[in-house]
Design a protein around this motif. Structure first.
Motif, short mmCIF file in Angstrom:
data_model
loop_
_atom_site.label_atom_id
_atom_site.label_comp_id
_atom_site.label_asym_id
_atom_site.label_seq_id
_atom_site.Cartn_x
_atom_site.Cartn_y
_atom_site.Cartn_z
N VAL A 5 4.69 4.12 -6.11
CA VAL A 5 4.55 3.23 -4.97
C VAL A 5 4.31 4.08 -3.73
N ALA A 6 3.43 3.60 -2.87
CA ALA A 6 3.13 4.28 -1.60
C ALA A 6 3.03 3.25 -0.50
N GLY A 153 0.85 1.42 -12.07
CA GLY A 153 1.75 1.47 -13.21
C GLY A 153 2.51 0.16 -13.35
N GLU A 154 3.77 0.23 -13.72
CA GLU A 154 4.61 -0.94 -13.99
C GLU A 154 5.13 -1.49 -12.67
N HIS A 155 4.31 -2.29 -11.99
CA HIS A 155 4.58 -2.63 -10.60
C HIS A 155 5.32 -3.94 -10.39
N LYS A 156 5.34 -4.84 -11.36
CA LYS A 156 5.79 -6.21 -11.07
C LYS A 156 7.26 -6.31 -10.69
N TYR A 157 8.12 -5.46 -11.25
CA TYR A 157 9.55 -5.58 -10.97
C TYR A 157 9.90 -5.11 -9.55
N GLY A 158 9.12 -4.18 -9.03
CA GLY A 158 9.44 -3.61 -7.72
C GLY A 158 8.69 -4.22 -6.57
N LYS A 159 7.87 -5.23 -6.82
CA LYS A 159 7.04 -5.79 -5.75
C LYS A 159 7.77 -6.73 -4.80
N PRO A 160 8.71 -7.58 -5.27
CA PRO A 160 9.32 -8.56 -4.37
C PRO A 160 9.97 -7.94 -3.13
N ILE A 161 10.70 -6.84 -3.27
CA ILE A 161 11.36 -6.24 -2.10
C ILE A 161 10.33 -5.73 -1.11
N LEU A 162 9.21 -5.20 -1.60
CA LEU A 162 8.17 -4.70 -0.71
C LEU A 162 7.51 -5.85 0.04
N ALA A 175 11.42 1.82 5.34
CA ALA A 175 10.38 1.89 4.32
C ALA A 175 10.84 2.75 3.14
N THR A 176 11.54 3.83 3.44
CA THR A 176 12.05 4.70 2.38
C THR A 176 13.10 3.97 1.55
N LYS A 177 14.01 3.26 2.21
CA LYS A 177 15.00 2.47 1.47
C LYS A 177 14.32 1.42 0.59
N ALA A 178 13.27 0.80 1.13
CA ALA A 178 12.59 -0.25 0.38
C ALA A 178 11.93 0.29 -0.89
N VAL A 179 11.30 1.45 -0.81
CA VAL A 179 10.65 1.98 -2.01
C VAL A 179 11.70 2.44 -3.03
N LEU A 180 12.85 2.91 -2.55
CA LEU A 180 13.92 3.30 -3.48
C LEU A 180 14.51 2.08 -4.17
N VAL A 181 14.69 0.98 -3.44
CA VAL A 181 15.16 -0.26 -4.07
C VAL A 181 14.10 -0.77 -5.04
N SER A 182 12.83 -0.68 -4.66
CA SER A 182 11.74 -1.09 -5.55
C SER A 182 11.78 -0.31 -6.86
N MET A 183 12.00 0.98 -6.77
CA MET A 183 12.07 1.81 -7.97
C MET A 183 13.32 1.47 -8.78
N ASP A 184 14.45 1.26 -8.11
CA ASP A 184 15.68 0.91 -8.83
C ASP A 184 15.51 -0.38 -9.60
#
Length: 245
Positions: A5-6, A153-162, A175-184
């Motif tokens: 994610v970027a 890649g496997e994007h669907k699970y991490g998209k809602p928070i973004l 933004a950094t917290k958001a991408v970390l939550v997205s990955m989690d």
């Protein structure tokens, strides 16, 4: 499978990738998917890769070879000396097209998929922070105010928070917290994505990396974010009104 994610906001760029690669349930390996390039005081660039590993490694090799050749021949154009970030995206797209043309047919004949995607994010002196998504055909799109982040890649699970958090005025810290939550969220829902993670942050007009680090499975800060987000979700769920009498 992988997840990268970027995000591009006014304050800069945030990039995050996992390191798990699998070719079947019993063939799981770890490969870096995030690569950084730097000319101090002039530009900082990150590549994030997903898809066929041989294709993306071949693209990276072509880019790195050009950088080495440019040390003795300044006429060689590279992502580190080209005039714009748009041109850097074109160079990555050209390398992608070359690799696809060379190997796509033989890979398909072997029953595998040759598709791949690469994100390039960075800033050069005299330009603004830019984020591009390059497809298998070598064509690409750029992140905009309306679409300030890309996922591969496997994007669907991490998209809602973004979708809920990321806007152009979002702070670099948020933004950094958001991408970390997205990955989690992705790690919890898909076993084909796994630790460790590679995090890169480029602050606007710094032409350097504010953060360039690997997050291991025992990282305390990431664990706190994961646990805090889980607790916040549970609390939010409990506070929702009942719809049954």
């Amino acid at each position: 499978m992988t997840y990268c994610v970027a995000v591009r906001v006014d304050q800069g760029l945030v990039m995050l990738s996992d390191t798990r690669t699998n070719a079947g349930m019993d063939n799981i390996a770890r490969f870096r998917k995030s690569f950084t390039y730097h000319v101090p005081g002039e530009r900082a660039i990150t590549l994030l890769c997903s898809g066929n590993l041989s294709i993306t490694q071949g693209v990276k090799t072509m880019l790195s070879r050009a950088i080495r050749e440019a040390e003795s021949d300044p006429e060689v154009e590279t992502i580190l000396n080209c005039d714009t970030m748009h041109r850097a995206a074109q160079l990555v797209g050209d390398a992608m097209r070359t690799m696809q043309g060379r190997y796509r047919e033989s890979i398909a004949m072997d029953g595998a998929a040759a598709s791949a995607s690469i994100m390039i994010a960075g800033q050069r002196r005299g330009g603004k922070p830019r984020l591009y998504l390059i497809y298998s055909a070598g064509n690409f799109i750029e992140a905009t105010e309306d679409t300030p982040f890309f996922q591969i890649g496997e994007h669907k699970y991490g998209k809602p928070i973004l979708d809920r958090i990321i806007q152009r005025e979002t702070s670099l810290e948020d933004a950094t917290k958001a991408v970390l939550v997205s990955m989690d969220s992705t790690l919890r829902s898909n076993l084909s994505v796994g630790m460790p993670l590679d995090l890169t942050v480029i602050e606007t007009d710094s032409f350097d990396f504010r953060v360039r680090t690997r997050i291991e499975a025992d990282n305390e800060e990431f664990a706190m974010i994961s646990q805090g987000w889980s607790a916040a979700l549970r609390k939010g769920f409990e506070d929702l009104p009942n719809v049954l009498d």
